[in-house]
Design a protein around this motif. Sequence first.
Motif, PDB file in Angstrom:
ATOM      1  N   ALA A 124       1.375  -1.755  -0.162  1.00  0.00           N
ATOM      2  CA  ALA A 124      -0.223   0.107  -0.128  1.00  0.00           C
ATOM      3  C   ALA A 124       1.205   1.051  -0.062  1.00  0.00           C
ATOM      4  CB  ALA A 124      -1.295   0.295   1.450  1.00  0.00           C
ATOM      5  N   ILE A 125       1.669   1.093   0.929  1.00  0.00           N
ATOM      6  CA  ILE A 125       2.631   2.668   0.760  1.00  0.00           C
ATOM      7  C   ILE A 125       3.666   2.472  -0.154  1.00  0.00           C
ATOM      8  CG2 ILE A 125       4.858   3.147   1.617  1.00  0.00           C
ATOM      9  CD1 ILE A 125       4.332   1.903   4.699  1.00  0.00           C
ATOM     10  N   THR A 126       4.267   1.790  -1.566  1.00  0.00           N
ATOM     11  CA  THR A 126       4.598   1.796  -2.590  1.00  0.00           C
ATOM     12  C   THR A 126       3.197   2.919  -3.690  1.00  0.00           C
ATOM     13  OG1 THR A 126       6.177   0.000  -2.226  1.00  0.00           O
ATOM     14  CG2 THR A 126       5.390   0.626  -4.258  1.00  0.00           C
ATOM     15  N   ASP A 127       1.923   1.748  -3.368  1.00  0.00           N
ATOM     16  CA  ASP A 127       0.965   2.856  -4.435  1.00  0.00           C
ATOM     17  C   ASP A 127       0.651   3.867  -4.494  1.00  0.00           C
ATOM     18  OD1 ASP A 127       0.949   0.773  -5.697  1.00  0.00           O
ATOM     19  OD2 ASP A 127      -1.100  -0.239  -5.441  1.00  0.00           O
ATOM     20  N   TYR A 128       0.195   4.309  -2.606  1.00  0.00           N
ATOM     21  CA  TYR A 128       0.829   5.788  -2.577  1.00  0.00           C
ATOM     22  C   TYR A 128       1.547   6.601  -3.046  1.00  0.00           C
ATOM     23  CZ  TYR A 128      -3.168   3.808   0.815  1.00  0.00           C
ATOM     24  OH  TYR A 128      -4.212   2.649   0.902  1.00  0.00           O
ATOM     25  N   SER A 129       2.992   6.062  -2.407  1.00  0.00           N
ATOM     26  CA  SER A 129       4.050   6.843  -2.880  1.00  0.00           C
ATOM     27  C   SER A 129       4.523   7.426  -4.381  1.00  0.00           C
ATOM     28  CB  SER A 129       5.077   6.554  -2.490  1.00  0.00           C
ATOM     29  OG  SER A 129       5.744   5.837  -1.143  1.00  0.00           O
ATOM     30  N   VAL A 130       3.472   6.498  -4.780  1.00  0.00           N
ATOM     31  CA  VAL A 130       3.728   6.739  -6.316  1.00  0.00           C
ATOM     32  C   VAL A 130       2.475   7.386  -6.955  1.00  0.00           C
ATOM     33  CG1 VAL A 130       3.565   5.540  -9.328  1.00  0.00           C
ATOM     34  CG2 VAL A 130       4.607   4.010  -7.283  1.00  0.00           C
ATOM     35  N   ALA A 131       1.262   7.819  -6.348  1.00  0.00           N
ATOM     36  CA  ALA A 131       0.021   8.584  -6.700  1.00  0.00           C
ATOM     37  C   ALA A 131       0.971   9.594  -6.141  1.00  0.00           C
ATOM     38  CB  ALA A 131      -0.711   7.903  -5.369  1.00  0.00           C
ATOM     39  N   MET A 132       1.238  10.017  -4.579  1.00  0.00           N
ATOM     40  CA  MET A 132       2.144  11.692  -4.920  1.00  0.00           C
ATOM     41  C   MET A 132       2.686  11.890  -5.678  1.00  0.00           C
ATOM     42  SD  MET A 132       3.565  10.552  -1.025  1.00  0.00           S
ATOM     43  CE  MET A 132       1.871   9.933   0.291  1.00  0.00           C
ATOM     44  N   LEU A 133       3.926  11.074  -6.865  1.00  0.00           N
ATOM     45  CA  LEU A 133       4.812  11.293  -7.415  1.00  0.00           C
ATOM     46  C   LEU A 133       3.623  12.272  -8.625  1.00  0.00           C
ATOM     47  CD1 LEU A 133       7.641   8.905  -7.999  1.00  0.00           C
ATOM     48  CD2 LEU A 133       7.564  11.397  -6.759  1.00  0.00           C
ATOM     49  N   LEU A 134       2.295  11.712  -8.226  1.00  0.00           N
ATOM     50  CA  LEU A 134       1.417  11.180 -10.435  1.00  0.00           C
ATOM     51  C   LEU A 134       0.823  13.160 -10.281  1.00  0.00           C
ATOM     52  CD1 LEU A 134       0.798   8.226 -11.168  1.00  0.00           C
ATOM     53  CD2 LEU A 134       1.836  10.145 -12.109  1.00  0.00           C
ATOM     54  N   GLY A 135       0.218  12.837  -8.541  1.00  0.00           N
ATOM     55  CA  GLY A 135      -0.158  14.390  -7.999  1.00  0.00           C
ATOM     56  C   GLY A 135      -0.284  14.404  -6.630  1.00  0.00           C
ATOM     57  N   PRO A 136      -0.953  16.047  -6.877  1.00  0.00           N
ATOM     58  CA  PRO A 136      -0.447  16.511  -4.833  1.00  0.00           C
ATOM     59  C   PRO A 136      -1.406  16.089  -3.847  1.00  0.00           C
ATOM     60  CG  PRO A 136      -1.728  18.472  -6.381  1.00  0.00           C
ATOM     61  CD  PRO A 136      -1.641  16.562  -7.030  1.00  0.00           C
ATOM     62  N   GLY A 137      -3.064  15.587  -4.329  1.00  0.00           N
ATOM     63  CA  GLY A 137      -3.719  14.998  -3.188  1.00  0.00           C
ATOM     64  C   GLY A 137      -3.462  15.106  -2.097  1.00  0.00           C
ATOM     65  N   PRO A 138      -4.004  15.688  -1.476  1.00  0.00           N
ATOM     66  CA  PRO A 138      -3.615  15.257   0.082  1.00  0.00           C
ATOM     67  C   PRO A 138      -3.817  13.805   0.868  1.00  0.00           C
ATOM     68  CG  PRO A 138      -5.208  16.554   0.067  1.00  0.00           C
ATOM     69  CD  PRO A 138      -4.887  16.991  -1.885  1.00  0.00           C
ATOM     70  N   VAL A 139      -4.968  12.827   0.425  1.00  0.00           N
ATOM     71  CA  VAL A 139      -5.691  12.055   0.563  1.00  0.00           C
ATOM     72  C   VAL A 139      -4.224  10.858   0.504  1.00  0.00           C
ATOM     73  CG1 VAL A 139      -5.963  11.321  -1.640  1.00  0.00           C
ATOM     74  CG2 VAL A 139      -7.808  10.172   0.553  1.00  0.00           C
ATOM     75  N   HIS A 140      -3.241  11.116  -0.356  1.00  0.00           N
ATOM     76  CA  HIS A 140      -2.826  10.532  -1.010  1.00  0.00           C
ATOM     77  C   HIS A 140      -1.839   9.786   0.601  1.00  0.00           C
ATOM     78  CE1 HIS A 140      -3.662  10.101  -4.819  1.00  0.00           C
ATOM     79  NE2 HIS A 140      -2.976  10.882  -4.696  1.00  0.00           N
ATOM     80  N   TRP A 141      -1.172  11.660   1.265  1.00  0.00           N
ATOM     81  CA  TRP A 141      -0.716  11.025   2.139  1.00  0.00           C
ATOM     82  C   TRP A 141      -1.494  10.781   3.782  1.00  0.00           C
ATOM     83  CZ3 TRP A 141       0.359  14.611  -1.837  1.00  0.00           C
ATOM     84  CH2 TRP A 141       2.082  14.300  -1.788  1.00  0.00           C
ATOM     85  N   LEU A 142      -2.771  11.279   4.036  1.00  0.00           N
ATOM     86  CA  LEU A 142      -3.632  10.640   5.002  1.00  0.00           C
ATOM     87  C   LEU A 142      -3.399   8.800   5.145  1.00  0.00           C
ATOM     88  CD1 LEU A 142      -6.011  10.336   6.655  1.00  0.00           C
ATOM     89  CD2 LEU A 142      -7.716  10.889   4.668  1.00  0.00           C
TER      90      LEU A 142
END
Length: 325
Positions: A124-142
């Motif tokens: 899950a952490i890997t996927d959230y981290s990739v999503a962070m590279l693709l967009g700034p949405g705060p939900v990824h960090w949450l």
Amino acid sequence: ALLSASSLHGCGANSILGSEDPAAVTMPPPSLTPEIYRPQVNEAIGASVSGDADKARRIYNDIIARDPNSAEAEFCRAEMCLLERRNKEAIDFFSKALSKNPQLEVAYHDRGNAYSNLGLYDKAITDYSVAMLLGPGPVHWLCRARAYVNKEEWEKAIKDANVAISKDPAMASVYVERAEALAALHRESEALADYSKAISLADNKAVYYCYRGRHFLDVYQPDKAALDFAEAIKQNDGKDGHYYYWLGRARLDMEDFDRAAEALSRSIELAKQKQDFNSAKSSEKWLKIVQERKYDFEHAPKEKKYQWAIACSAILFSQNRRGLY
């Protein structure tokens, strides 16, 4: 060239070779296919978040019917699996979507959610981290903060929660994740401030009163916990047996046995009405404990009642702090 579905399936799809940190990832390759149905996908996701699963399914099915082989269609199939808690199937469909569009930000995020649902937090952490590279949405960090909380990596959870709050200070749920980490580090006053902040921000306040109540139970303040659980019941119009369950637990710790039994009995009744038999079974277990402790207390010799209370307190304090949940 497009990535294959199998190459994207699992932890490390975009992780840095040789790194043991699941958050160490690289930017995925560009997509060769445009996102045609982004507005409809966003509408479906919004419907799902707001609780209108039927509307979400209608939109997802419409996209699949229009273009069944598209990345968006695979994504929609995955989202419908998530709605039905079929997490393993959802992961397969998200991976197929990403094989067709490696830059589909929301597919990484929601595949991360599916992994989290299965307890596969590194993936899950890997996927959230990739999503962070693709967009700034705060939900990824949450969500990555929540994964770190589940892994008991408290400092990393706090760091991610701080970023999410800097991006969206009005997001109530992130304060709870930070509070969980702060409490685990015994930073009690900061944790309590975050639980209270979440209550002040939330529309659905019942959930957040329950979070704070559970924290009060954790630090053995059952009187304050009972007040919060009672407020959660009030905010929820008494419809959710979950809050009665926790109220019963708090009243048990207060040695208010009759009212503890009353709350747990109501919890059982509501759970059975919803055919939530696992919750009913849990409440029945605690109701039995209430009855046993009431009997022991009432039948203990007078001079031993203080010893009995001290022993109960010692048992509670000796438990792992998160074991009280």
